[in-house]
Design an enzyme around this catalytic site. Structure first.
Site, PDB file in Angstrom:
ATOM      1  N   GLU A 343      25.694 -12.206  19.166  1.00 50.83           N
ATOM      2  CA  GLU A 343      26.756 -13.114  18.829  1.00 50.83           C
ATOM      3  C   GLU A 343      28.328 -12.321  19.165  1.00 50.83           C
ATOM      4  O   GLU A 343      29.070 -12.578  18.255  1.00 50.83           O
ATOM      5  CB  GLU A 343      26.827 -12.936  17.272  1.00 50.83           C
ATOM      6  CG  GLU A 343      25.536 -13.906  16.805  1.00 50.83           C
ATOM      7  CD  GLU A 343      25.296 -14.056  15.481  1.00 50.83           C
ATOM      8  OE1 GLU A 343      24.690 -14.965  14.882  1.00 50.83           O
ATOM      9  OE2 GLU A 343      25.765 -13.126  14.504  1.00 50.83           O
ATOM     10  N   TRP A 484      18.655 -10.011   6.172  1.00 57.84           N
ATOM     11  CA  TRP A 484      20.227  -9.997   6.208  1.00 57.84           C
ATOM     12  C   TRP A 484      20.780 -10.033   4.970  1.00 57.84           C
ATOM     13  O   TRP A 484      20.528 -10.403   4.101  1.00 57.84           O
ATOM     14  CB  TRP A 484      20.810 -10.949   6.969  1.00 57.84           C
ATOM     15  CG  TRP A 484      20.159 -10.884   8.351  1.00 57.84           C
ATOM     16  CD1 TRP A 484      19.389 -11.613   9.045  1.00 57.84           C
ATOM     17  CD2 TRP A 484      20.779  -9.981   9.458  1.00 57.84           C
ATOM     18  NE1 TRP A 484      18.942 -11.183  10.232  1.00 57.84           N
ATOM     19  CE2 TRP A 484      19.594 -10.161  10.447  1.00 57.84           C
ATOM     20  CE3 TRP A 484      21.539  -9.042   9.743  1.00 57.84           C
ATOM     21  CZ2 TRP A 484      19.761  -9.497  11.888  1.00 57.84           C
ATOM     22  CZ3 TRP A 484      21.763  -8.295  10.698  1.00 57.84           C
ATOM     23  CH2 TRP A 484      20.897  -8.630  12.042  1.00 57.84           C
ATOM     24  N   GLU A 486      24.233 -10.324   3.417  1.00 56.85           N
ATOM     25  CA  GLU A 486      25.391 -11.145   3.167  1.00 56.85           C
ATOM     26  C   GLU A 486      25.317 -11.501   1.800  1.00 56.85           C
ATOM     27  O   GLU A 486      26.210 -11.384   0.931  1.00 56.85           O
ATOM     28  CB  GLU A 486      25.776 -12.359   3.976  1.00 56.85           C
ATOM     29  CG  GLU A 486      26.301 -12.213   5.501  1.00 56.85           C
ATOM     30  CD  GLU A 486      24.984 -12.044   6.260  1.00 56.85           C
ATOM     31  OE1 GLU A 486      23.798 -11.737   5.864  1.00 56.85           O
ATOM     32  OE2 GLU A 486      25.129 -12.552   7.515  1.00 56.85           O
TER      33      GLU A 486
HETATM   34  C1  TNX Z   1      22.527 -13.888  12.526  1.00 56.84           C
HETATM   35  S1  TNX Z   1      20.137 -12.428  13.641  1.00 56.84           S
HETATM   36  C2  TNX Z   1      22.686 -12.655  12.638  1.00 56.84           C
HETATM   37  C3  TNX Z   1      23.193 -11.713  11.533  1.00 56.84           C
HETATM   38  C4  TNX Z   1      23.397 -12.563  10.253  1.00 56.84           C
HETATM   39  C5  TNX Z   1      22.085 -13.554  10.115  1.00 56.84           C
HETATM   40  C6  TNX Z   1      22.043 -14.233   8.833  1.00 56.84           C
HETATM   41  C7  TNX Z   1      21.093 -11.808  14.374  1.00 56.84           C
HETATM   42  C8  TNX Z   1      20.984 -11.040  15.351  1.00 56.84           C
HETATM   43  N1  TNX Z   1      22.553 -11.946  13.805  1.00 56.84           N
HETATM   44  O1  TNX Z   1      24.511 -11.150  11.973  1.00 56.84           O
HETATM   45  O2  TNX Z   1      23.354 -11.700   9.299  1.00 56.84           O
HETATM   46  O3  TNX Z   1      22.244 -14.348  11.125  1.00 56.84           O
HETATM   47  O4  TNX Z   1      21.013 -15.131   8.738  1.00 56.84           O
END
Ligand code: TNX
Length: 773
Positions: A343, A484, A486
């Site tokens: 990302e 994750w 959050e």
């Molecule tokens: C995507 S999975 C992300 C995380 C977030 C997650 C939430 C990934 C490699 N990156 O930074 O926490 O979605 O579901």
């Protein structure tokens, strides 16, 4: 000649033993998760007693035996002993068998003794974990469990994993979790024969690992301004001057302790040091790591898109990362280092002179290739230290680093592509492996990030995709669940999201594919629930929850309610109206037909007793059902609800705003005109709405109702105002507007959109139903 006393002793022993062994076991009594590859039950049983000895050949066997012995000490009140010499009878023995595969074990139980054969530590450990799961669940008790026979059936188990990589990821950045909790999680992983704990130690919202050479990473980067009262994605940007107070980190000593502990449990801890994005916490500590040396505060909540990333042009960035990785590699002996890679929004790289220079001198095509250069350069460094690199599937973009292992999270496509290229793969597709998703109906569950991954879905997970060739499938090392964090502020919530889904994951990754059987698994799970209760794990009981589907037949003006839950062949019973469930419940078979406003209550029954939470829903009929609706302002294309009749079909939206029942307006107000077909007396209009500020969805700030006899001239009959309030939850609300009874054929309803969110974005307004009475 034997003395009379000796003869008596023999008789007593024989009688005693035969009593204990009277219990006849059947396959149903064996409730091991994950299910062993091969199991043969034989006659008889072994009973543990104070005299049982654990025969060990090395310190590892001694240590793992002591773990079970201390359980006996608490639960039975007596303490089996450890020895090096094989006694005549009544013992548990570990035997070396080099013909077995990695992590495999053979467990043989007979009336006299137990043997666990294995090649490696993991095998011995797993053999013993299986013995633990064969014992009555009270073995987990902290108090003496009276009237318990510590008996396990005679049997042979030959067991080995289907996949070598069986992981769980904990995100320590979005919310911090301490050593204590991680240690407990390691225990729970090993009980399920899971062998990897991936620690996500770096992300925007917190740097969680002590790096001695760069103390500000934790002095600054581990702490953020406390905005926990606001929804994750509606938290404001922090200025770099404000001191953070919320967070924490793990010292190198603490991490080394954890690594040591995990080794005893056959769990490899894989550290993840994110790069080049998801590093706002590092940039807050050392702004020079970014392209334009920008000073930022550690974000308290969601950051999107992620633009404050490491500069890929400056050599100092790589020097920093090599220093960090050096320290990381002294803490973690793992074969793998995870470098994230997901990302990254590379807009700074486009204008940064250092990055552009790098693109030129390295002959790269674009910023994607610059990311690939970044990862390859780091991989070279990691490989030079004898380690392997793992990255999220974005590392495929712009070309994969030569030795990299890909963790496929955006579905399985990245994994397939990597396997085609001959790279190793760990599958973690969001659809089956994201434990931050909801596991039950959203209205009943604590706030989560979104999605829907019930345990039955996790159980279906197969890291090997059908389309793969056998050669490609060999590259699939296994799979992993990702939590994750959050929306996971506490350890209780973390446990809730992990358990029992981790049990399903463990079976999907360990047991032979052919033995997968949801009915069988879900019945074994109930024994695991009892274990979880003894262990004080806050596991979710969502699989007991009943979910409903409502369908409207507009011609018949009837609603059909169907009910189900996750257990197979469930006995769901229900009542209509105010009847008592225990006394009057009828068995649910076909969808329930309703033609007027009705309360539906239902529960799952087990042995004629209601279990789990009672389901309650009120289907509300009203004067506008099935009437024509005209839109003054059209709804947004993304949220069409049930189109024209969506507002007047008695079917209500849930907290999941993607459920297909919601119509939505972006910035615009909602304006609709309902044609009641004939003039009627009405006195109330209700507008159903949802608020989810983290997703930019806000309640209306006011509603006005107008009526008309001819559809040309309208008269305002009522209104409500509702000023904006911070709301960290997701909430459903019916706004009621009452007025003096009046005759009308047309009803016009205008709901005002907040238009601009507190952080300056466009606001959504969602409506599922307009009830006219
Ligand atoms: C995507 S999975 C992300 C995380 C977030 C997650 C939430 C990934 C490699 N990156 O930074 O926490 O979605 O579901």
């Amino acid at each position: 000649m034997k003395t009379l006393k000796q003869i008596l002793v023999v008789i007593v022993v024989v009688v005693f033993c035969s009593c204990a062994k009277q219990k006849v076991f059947t396959e149903k009594d064996i409730q091991i998760i994950p299910k062993p590859a091969e199991l043969k039950l034989s006659e008889g049983a072994f009973e543990f007693s104070e005299a049982t000895k654990f025969v060990v050949a090395d310190d590892f066997q001694k240590e793992i035996s002591n773990v079970l012995i201390s359980k006996f000490e608490k639960a039975s009140g007596w303490k089996p002993q450890i020895t090096n010499a094989v006694p005549n009878s009544n013992y548990v023995q570990f035997t070396q068998d080099d013909t077995l595969k990695d992590e495999a074990y053979q467990l043989t139980v007979n009336n006299d003794n137990i043997t666990i054969a294995a090649k490696d530590h993991a095998g011995f450990l797993y053999g013993l974990e299986t013995v633990r799961q064969l014992l009555p669940v009270a073995i987990e008790s902290n108090d003496v469990a009276l009237n318990t026979e510590w008996v396990i059936p005679s049997l042979t188990i030959k067991d080995q994993p289907r996949f070598q990589y069986r992981g769980l990821m904990l995100d320590l950045s979005r919310h911090f979790f301490n050593s204590d909790y991680i240690r407990k999680t390691i225990d729970r992983l090993s009980m399920l024969k899971m062998n990897v704990l991936h620690l996500h130690l770096v992300d925007d919202q917190g740097w969680r690992i002590e790096i001695k050479k760069y103390p500000k990473l934790t002095d600054v980067g581990a702490w953020r301004v406390d905005q926990e009262n606001k929804p994750w994605n509606a938290r404001s940007t922090n200025s770099p001057c404000e001191k953070g107070t919320y967070g924490g980190y793990l010292t190198q000593d603490q991490l080394k302790e954890l690594v040591k502990y995990a080794q005893l449990k056959n769990v490899e801890i894989i550290p993840e040091i994110e790069m080049p994005a998801h590093v706002s916490s590092a940039v807050a500590a050392y702004p020079e790591l970014s392209c334009f040396n920008k000073s930022i505060g550690v974000p308290s909540g969601g950051v999107w898109p992620i633009t404050d990333i490491y500069c890929a042009g400056k050599d100092s960035t790589f020097k920093f990362l090599e220093d960090v990785l050096d320290e990381v590699m002294t803490i973690f002996p793992s074969k793998y280092i995870h470098i994230g890679g997901d990302e990254a929004t590379k807009i700074n790289w486009k204008t940064c002179p250092h990055c552009q220079k790098r693109i030129k001198t390295e002959g790269l095509k674009n910023e994607e290739e610059l990311q690939s250069y970044f990862v390859k350069r780091i991989e070279k460094y990691i490989n030079s230290k004898g380690k392997k690199l793992i990255g999220w599937d974005e590392i495929l973009e712009g070309g994969l680093a030569p030795e990299a292992t890909v963790m496929s999270w955006r579905g399985t496509v990245g994994g397939i592509e990597a396997a085609e290229q001959g790279h190793d793969v760990i599958m973690t597709p969001g659809t089956h492996c994201y434990f931050d998703h909801y596991q039950g109906p959203q209205n009943e569950e604590p706030l989560a990030i979104g999605g829907y991954t019930p345990i039955s879905k996790v159980y279906e997970f197969d890291p090997v995709v059908d389309s793969m060739t056998p050669e490609e499938a060999k590259h699939v090392l296994g799979g992993q669940a990702n939590l994750w964090a959050e929306y996971i502020p506490t350890t209780k919530q973390s446990e809730y999201m992990i358990f029992p889904r981790l049990a399903a994951m463990s079976e999907a990754l360990w047991s032979p594919k052919e033995s997968r059987d949801w009915n069988d698994f879900s019945s074994r799970l109930e024994t695991m629930f009892k274990r979880y209760e003894y262990l004080g794990i806050n596991y979710a009981k969502s699989m007991y929850l009943i979910t409903s589907k409502v369908r409207m037949d507009l011609n018949k003006k009837a609603v059909y309610v169907s009910l189900k839950n996750e257990f197979p062949n469930t006995d769901i019973r229900y009542v209509l109206g105010n009847k008592n469930l225990k006394e009057s419940a009828i068995k649910y078979k076909d969808p329930i037909e309703l033609k007027e406003t009705t309360i539906v209550k239902a529960s799952l029954f087990k042995n004629d007793i209601p279990v789990g939470k009672v389901f309650t829903d009120t289907i509300k009929f009203h004067k506008a059902i099935g009437d024509k609706v005209e839109y003054v302002t059209p709804y947004n294309d993304k949220y069409k609800g049930a189109e024209t009749f969506g507002m007047v079909n008695a079917i209500r939206g849930t907290k999941n705003f993607h459920d297909g029942q919601w119509q939505a307006w972006l910035v615009d107000d909602m304006g609709v005109i309902i044609d009641l077909e004939e003039e009627q007396t009405i006195e109330q209009v209700t507008v159903g709405s949802v608020e989810n500020q983290g997703s930019g969805i806000y309640f209306p700030t006011g509603i006005k109702v107008y009526v008309s006899e001819d559809g040309a001239t309208y008269k305002e009959v009522g209104n409500v105002e509702r000023p904006f309030e911070i709301n960290p939850t997701v909430e459903l609300k019916d706004f009621k507007i009452d007025f003096k009874p009046i005759r009308a054929k047309f009803v016009k309803v205008i709901a005002k959109n907040l238009k601009t969110t507190p952080s300056g974005g466009d606001a959504w307004l969602f409506v599922d139903e307009i009830l006219v009475n």
